[in-house]
Design a protein around this motif. Sequence first.
Motif, PDB file in Angstrom:
ATOM      1  N   VAL A  49      35.993 -32.075  34.774  1.00  0.00           N
ATOM      2  CA  VAL A  49      36.648 -33.385  34.832  1.00  0.00           C
ATOM      3  C   VAL A  49      35.642 -34.499  35.124  1.00  0.00           C
ATOM      4  O   VAL A  49      35.804 -35.632  34.659  1.00  0.00           O
ATOM      5  CB  VAL A  49      37.800 -33.401  35.869  1.00  0.00           C
ATOM      6  CG1 VAL A  49      38.886 -32.423  35.462  1.00  0.00           C
ATOM      7  CG2 VAL A  49      37.310 -33.086  37.266  1.00  0.00           C
ATOM      8  N   LEU A  57      34.103 -35.548  31.853  1.00  0.00           N
ATOM      9  CA  LEU A  57      35.021 -36.403  31.099  1.00  0.00           C
ATOM     10  C   LEU A  57      35.044 -37.812  31.677  1.00  0.00           C
ATOM     11  O   LEU A  57      34.962 -38.802  30.935  1.00  0.00           O
ATOM     12  CB  LEU A  57      36.436 -35.813  31.127  1.00  0.00           C
ATOM     13  CG  LEU A  57      37.531 -36.731  30.555  1.00  0.00           C
ATOM     14  CD1 LEU A  57      37.315 -36.978  29.068  1.00  0.00           C
ATOM     15  CD2 LEU A  57      38.918 -36.172  30.807  1.00  0.00           C
ATOM     16  N   LYS A  60      34.024 -41.466  29.968  1.00  0.00           N
ATOM     17  CA  LYS A  60      34.908 -42.629  29.932  1.00  0.00           C
ATOM     18  C   LYS A  60      34.240 -43.849  30.550  1.00  0.00           C
ATOM     19  O   LYS A  60      34.364 -44.961  30.038  1.00  0.00           O
ATOM     20  CB  LYS A  60      36.217 -42.321  30.687  1.00  0.00           C
ATOM     21  CG  LYS A  60      37.149 -41.361  29.963  1.00  0.00           C
ATOM     22  CD  LYS A  60      38.455 -41.188  30.717  1.00  0.00           C
ATOM     23  CE  LYS A  60      39.254 -42.476  30.776  1.00  0.00           C
ATOM     24  NZ  LYS A  60      40.556 -42.305  31.439  1.00  0.00           N
ATOM     25  N   ASN A 107      40.085 -39.481  24.253  1.00  0.00           N
ATOM     26  CA  ASN A 107      41.531 -39.440  24.485  1.00  0.00           C
ATOM     27  C   ASN A 107      42.110 -38.045  24.232  1.00  0.00           C
ATOM     28  O   ASN A 107      42.984 -37.579  24.968  1.00  0.00           O
ATOM     29  CB  ASN A 107      42.230 -40.466  23.590  1.00  0.00           C
ATOM     30  CG  ASN A 107      41.902 -41.898  23.997  1.00  0.00           C
ATOM     31  OD1 ASN A 107      41.525 -42.145  25.136  1.00  0.00           O
ATOM     32  ND2 ASN A 107      42.035 -42.833  23.078  1.00  0.00           N
ATOM     33  N   GLU A 160      41.053 -35.776  27.116  1.00  0.00           N
ATOM     34  CA  GLU A 160      41.801 -36.127  28.324  1.00  0.00           C
ATOM     35  C   GLU A 160      43.235 -35.608  28.231  1.00  0.00           C
ATOM     36  O   GLU A 160      43.799 -35.112  29.205  1.00  0.00           O
ATOM     37  CB  GLU A 160      41.790 -37.639  28.526  1.00  0.00           C
ATOM     38  CG  GLU A 160      42.432 -38.071  29.831  1.00  0.00           C
ATOM     39  CD  GLU A 160      42.243 -39.554  30.124  1.00  0.00           C
ATOM     40  OE1 GLU A 160      42.431 -39.953  31.274  1.00  0.00           O
ATOM     41  OE2 GLU A 160      41.896 -40.306  29.178  1.00  0.00           O
ATOM     42  N   ASN A 165      44.986 -32.905  30.707  1.00  0.00           N
ATOM     43  CA  ASN A 165      46.244 -33.220  31.386  1.00  0.00           C
ATOM     44  C   ASN A 165      47.358 -32.220  31.074  1.00  0.00           C
ATOM     45  O   ASN A 165      48.343 -32.125  31.808  1.00  0.00           O
ATOM     46  CB  ASN A 165      46.704 -34.634  31.014  1.00  0.00           C
ATOM     47  CG  ASN A 165      46.056 -35.697  31.889  1.00  0.00           C
ATOM     48  OD1 ASN A 165      46.048 -35.581  33.111  1.00  0.00           O
ATOM     49  ND2 ASN A 165      45.497 -36.721  31.279  1.00  0.00           N
ATOM     50  N   LEU A 193      41.680 -33.704  37.879  1.00  0.00           N
ATOM     51  CA  LEU A 193      41.430 -35.015  37.275  1.00  0.00           C
ATOM     52  C   LEU A 193      42.046 -36.121  38.120  1.00  0.00           C
ATOM     53  O   LEU A 193      41.423 -37.156  38.377  1.00  0.00           O
ATOM     54  CB  LEU A 193      41.994 -35.047  35.853  1.00  0.00           C
ATOM     55  CG  LEU A 193      41.771 -36.340  35.063  1.00  0.00           C
ATOM     56  CD1 LEU A 193      40.276 -36.608  34.877  1.00  0.00           C
ATOM     57  CD2 LEU A 193      42.445 -36.250  33.688  1.00  0.00           C
ATOM     58  N   SER A 214      39.759 -38.891  40.134  1.00  0.00           N
ATOM     59  CA  SER A 214      40.005 -40.281  39.730  1.00  0.00           C
ATOM     60  C   SER A 214      40.426 -41.112  40.931  1.00  0.00           C
ATOM     61  O   SER A 214      39.989 -42.258  41.097  1.00  0.00           O
ATOM     62  CB  SER A 214      41.084 -40.343  38.651  1.00  0.00           C
ATOM     63  OG  SER A 214      40.674 -39.667  37.482  1.00  0.00           O
TER      64      SER A 214
END
Length: 280
Positions: A115, A118, A122, A245, A248, A252, A261, A265
């Motif tokens: 994560v 990723l 981003k 996207n 992600e 998810n 994640l 975040s």
Amino acid sequence: MLRVTAENFRDRAADAITSVKEIYQLNNLPVDDNLVIERLLTDTNIKFGIPREVNRIITGENQLNTQSSDVDETLDALKAEYDVAVEVFNKLETIDYESKRIVAKTAQPARCLTVKMLLLAKRIQERPPRPRDSERVIISSKLKHLGEQYRNLNISSQPEAEEIKRQVVEQIDNWRKVNFYEQQSLNESISKLLVAADTGRKLSELIDDYPNLNFEVIAARVTQIVGVATSFTGNDYSSILTKINTLEKEINEDEVLKEFLKDISLRNRQVQPPISQLCQ
């Protein structure tokens, strides 16, 4: 087979981290002799009696861009997290009777690294660094000098005016090249991060399923994981955002990875994040 997959993930993550370090490394401002000469001739504030000051101007030492160590430290810590986990896989072949329990323990650092790869992709896509600004500074200085020359021309100096315009066009072309190669390096880093994150996602799934899989199924899954890079690399980076996207969305859809994640975040957004056991 599982150890090879874990090492493959580590190598891809390390490659991505190296690439990211390069784009966040602010290069030293190139020394342009013409600019140095102009400054030495026109800058009345230079203290020529202080050799160190003159040396800084001539060598460009006073124009060095120093990179914050935060990025390097974060990336090194990120890699170290997973290096420890990879060592666990080296024990599997000698203590097979405990392998299922040991494999399960490695899932956490694998998921953290997945994560984080990723989220780093981003971050670069949304707030891209400008690693080649030092080259833009040189071009800007040349454009400024050309502008001064043009404004001081005699009205009848048509050939000189045309030559200045030609040089301006040349500098505009140089600026566009800087933009192009900078974006290319950013896209390359993002792609490497996505390769690492996707590899980690598939490794996470494999770790979860490991107790229930036979050798043939594991071998097939490993082959797919090792070959994942082909879907991300290449010269066409126009679909970078789509790839981010998509990945992600896939993360998810994994209930466990989704929590990792969310946790990372949240901690990235808060000065004093809530205590969590997911990525400690």
